[in-house]
Design a protein around this motif. Structure first.
Motif, PDB file in Angstrom:
ATOM      1  N   VAL A  20      29.417 -35.069  16.428  1.00  0.00           N
ATOM      2  CA  VAL A  20      30.161 -36.306  16.223  1.00  0.00           C
ATOM      3  C   VAL A  20      30.547 -36.375  14.751  1.00  0.00           C
ATOM      4  N   GLY A  21      31.805 -36.676  14.468  1.00  0.00           N
ATOM      5  CA  GLY A  21      32.259 -36.617  13.077  1.00  0.00           C
ATOM      6  C   GLY A  21      32.457 -35.148  12.723  1.00  0.00           C
ATOM      7  N   THR A  22      31.709 -34.655  11.735  1.00  0.00           N
ATOM      8  CA  THR A  22      31.802 -33.242  11.383  1.00  0.00           C
ATOM      9  C   THR A  22      31.022 -32.428  12.414  1.00  0.00           C
ATOM     10  N   PRO A  23      31.685 -31.534  13.145  1.00  0.00           N
ATOM     11  CA  PRO A  23      30.948 -30.781  14.155  1.00  0.00           C
ATOM     12  C   PRO A  23      30.016 -29.744  13.526  1.00  0.00           C
ATOM     13  N   HIS A  24      28.871 -29.530  14.162  1.00  0.00           N
ATOM     14  CA  HIS A  24      27.974 -28.458  13.759  1.00  0.00           C
ATOM     15  C   HIS A  24      27.965 -27.402  14.851  1.00  0.00           C
ATOM     16  N   PHE A  25      27.783 -26.162  14.457  1.00  0.00           N
ATOM     17  CA  PHE A  25      27.823 -25.039  15.398  1.00  0.00           C
ATOM     18  C   PHE A  25      26.517 -24.260  15.263  1.00  0.00           C
ATOM     19  N   HIS A  26      25.969 -23.840  16.388  1.00  0.00           N
ATOM     20  CA  HIS A  26      24.681 -23.142  16.351  1.00  0.00           C
ATOM     21  C   HIS A  26      24.686 -21.945  17.286  1.00  0.00           C
ATOM     22  N   ASN A  27      23.887 -20.956  16.903  1.00  0.00           N
ATOM     23  CA  ASN A  27      23.652 -19.806  17.768  1.00  0.00           C
ATOM     24  C   ASN A  27      22.305 -20.008  18.448  1.00  0.00           C
ATOM     25  N   THR A  28      22.310 -20.132  19.783  1.00  0.00           N
ATOM     26  CA  THR A  28      21.052 -20.368  20.490  1.00  0.00           C
ATOM     27  C   THR A  28      20.435 -19.066  21.016  1.00  0.00           C
ATOM     28  N   GLY A  29      20.949 -17.934  20.557  1.00  0.00           N
ATOM     29  CA  GLY A  29      20.297 -16.661  20.903  1.00  0.00           C
ATOM     30  C   GLY A  29      20.477 -16.213  22.335  1.00  0.00           C
ATOM     31  N   LEU A  30      21.637 -16.559  22.921  1.00  0.00           N
ATOM     32  CA  LEU A  30      21.880 -16.163  24.311  1.00  0.00           C
ATOM     33  C   LEU A  30      22.024 -14.657  24.468  1.00  0.00           C
ATOM     34  N   TYR A  31      22.717 -14.035  23.513  1.00  0.00           N
ATOM     35  CA  TYR A  31      23.087 -12.619  23.660  1.00  0.00           C
ATOM     36  C   TYR A  31      22.748 -11.810  22.420  1.00  0.00           C
ATOM     37  N   ASN A  32      22.577 -10.509  22.661  1.00  0.00           N
ATOM     38  CA  ASN A  32      22.455  -9.548  21.571  1.00  0.00           C
ATOM     39  C   ASN A  32      22.797  -8.196  22.160  1.00  0.00           C
ATOM     40  N   VAL A  33      24.090  -7.989  22.450  1.00  0.00           N
ATOM     41  CA  VAL A  33      24.466  -6.778  23.203  1.00  0.00           C
ATOM     42  C   VAL A  33      24.482  -5.523  22.335  1.00  0.00           C
ATOM     43  N   ASP A  34      24.537  -5.713  21.015  1.00  0.00           N
ATOM     44  CA  ASP A  34      24.740  -4.551  20.138  1.00  0.00           C
ATOM     45  C   ASP A  34      23.695  -4.452  19.029  1.00  0.00           C
ATOM     46  N   GLY A  35      22.623  -5.232  19.135  1.00  0.00           N
ATOM     47  CA  GLY A  35      21.610  -5.214  18.073  1.00  0.00           C
ATOM     48  C   GLY A  35      21.995  -6.059  16.872  1.00  0.00           C
ATOM     49  N   ALA A  36      23.265  -6.507  16.836  1.00  0.00           N
ATOM     50  CA  ALA A  36      23.732  -7.322  15.708  1.00  0.00           C
ATOM     51  C   ALA A  36      24.067  -8.736  16.161  1.00  0.00           C
ATOM     52  N   GLY A  37      23.617  -9.111  17.358  1.00  0.00           N
ATOM     53  CA  GLY A  37      23.846 -10.475  17.837  1.00  0.00           C
ATOM     54  C   GLY A  37      25.152 -10.661  18.577  1.00  0.00           C
ATOM     55  N   GLY A  38      25.819  -9.555  18.938  1.00  0.00           N
ATOM     56  CA  GLY A  38      27.119  -9.656  19.603  1.00  0.00           C
ATOM     57  C   GLY A  38      27.024 -10.223  21.016  1.00  0.00           C
ATOM     58  N   LEU A  39      28.173 -10.784  21.476  1.00  0.00           N
ATOM     59  CA  LEU A  39      28.263 -11.334  22.826  1.00  0.00           C
ATOM     60  C   LEU A  39      29.119 -10.407  23.677  1.00  0.00           C
ATOM     61  N   PRO A  40      28.915 -10.417  25.002  1.00  0.00           N
ATOM     62  CA  PRO A  40      29.819  -9.640  25.863  1.00  0.00           C
ATOM     63  C   PRO A  40      31.173 -10.343  25.932  1.00  0.00           C
ATOM     64  N   GLY A  41      32.251  -9.603  26.051  1.00  0.00           N
ATOM     65  CA  GLY A  41      33.565 -10.228  26.237  1.00  0.00           C
ATOM     66  C   GLY A  41      34.166 -10.706  24.934  1.00  0.00           C
ATOM     67  N   PRO A  42      35.396 -11.221  25.028  1.00  0.00           N
ATOM     68  CA  PRO A  42      36.146 -11.568  23.819  1.00  0.00           C
ATOM     69  C   PRO A  42      35.681 -12.843  23.121  1.00  0.00           C
ATOM     70  N   ASP A  43      34.966 -13.740  23.814  1.00  0.00           N
ATOM     71  CA  ASP A  43      34.584 -15.010  23.190  1.00  0.00           C
ATOM     72  C   ASP A  43      33.326 -14.831  22.348  1.00  0.00           C
ATOM     73  N   GLN A  44      33.497 -14.779  21.031  1.00  0.00           N
ATOM     74  CA  GLN A  44      32.373 -14.613  20.113  1.00  0.00           C
ATOM     75  C   GLN A  44      32.045 -15.937  19.414  1.00  0.00           C
TER      76      GLN A  44
END
Ligand code: HEC
Length: 236
Positions: free
Chosen positions: A111-135
């Protein structure tokens, strides 16, 4: 309506057939005429300007604040079951930290200034990458630290909006709680995301506590809101 990255409503390039479709609908013609009575020309009554105004005016009325949780906060203590009250304490606890991102009363910190977080769903490449184009946020900023970071969604009415997460990859609230308890789903396979938030590092939870936490999440459902006639289709 016209967004391309990502495409949401897909209107761009289809303006003529979209307007023709709305203008040929007698329910909408009369609703638009009464909403915009000073416009004389049919093409001005239903245009992308009036469609945009109508959608915005409708969205501003979408307020959900009559869940069991809301009644409890307003002083009606018995409105929230004992299990949900225990779940609320867990939700706010230092152990689980849910409320630090899903902040009451909106259950988001966007609300107001949005905050963004990584909840650790994926780690496909050892560097925290996600599958598919949406990173996540990285698609906009092109920064590695923003890979997998998403805006915190509200949890209001969460019991009726499965599946969960940006890609709908979790079927139940139990799956979501397991995800956080393990320090992010990627950690369940022994490969936690190196980009996961410091607030998603995993915690102990008993099955009774899991039931309480889910009872609390279910208490955010506002049945009067969900069944209100003014939010239903006008074709009744
Ligand atoms: C570090 C911030 C943070 C913390 C802590 C956190 N969440 Fe979240 N939560 C998020 C973000 C960001 C998402 C969206 C992730 C995605 O879409 O991939 C999310 C998604 C969810 C969703 C799915 C929402 C939907 O509409 O799909 C639920 C349910 C949820 N969280 C519950 C919880 C619970 C319960 C806790 C505590 C155990 C918790 N969260 C802790 C940030 C957080």
């Amino acid at each position: 309506m016209f967004g391309e990255r990502p495409i949401e409503m897909g209107t761009l390039g289809h303006e003529v057939p979209v307007l023709r479709h709305i203008r040929s609908n007698s329910v909408y013609v009369s609703l638009f005429q009464s909403a915009f009575p000073r416009r004389r020309e049919p093409k001005d009554v239903i245009s992308f300007e009036t469609v945009g105004r109508a959608i915005a005016a409708f969205q501003r009325t979408i307020v959900s604040a009559n869940s069991a949780y809301d009644k409890f906060v307003a002083g009606d203590r018995p409105a929230l079951s004992a299990a949900a009250q225990r779940g609320l304490r867990l939700f706010r606890s230092d152990r689980m930290q849910c409320a630090t991102c899903h902040k009451p009363p909106f259950f988001t910190d966007a609300v107001g200034t949005p905050h963004f977080h990584n909840t650790g769903l994926y780690n496909v490449d050892g560097a925290g990458g996600l599958p598919g184009p949406d990173q996540g946020l990285a698609n906009e900023t092109h920064k590695k630290v923003d890979i997998g970071r998403f805006r915190t969604p509200t949890l209001r009415n969460i019991s009726v909006t499965a599946p969960y997460m940006h890609d709908g990859s979790m079927k139940t609230l139990g799956d979501v709680v397991d995800h956080y308890a393990s320090g992010g789903r990627a950690a369940q396979k022994g490969q936690p995301s190196p980009l996961r938030s410091t607030r998603v590092q995993g915690f102990e939870i008993t099955s009774a506590e899991q039931g309480d936490l889910i009872a609390f999440l279910n208490s955010l459902t506002d049945k009067t809101f969900l069944s209100a006639p003014r939010y239903q289709t006008p074709y009744r």
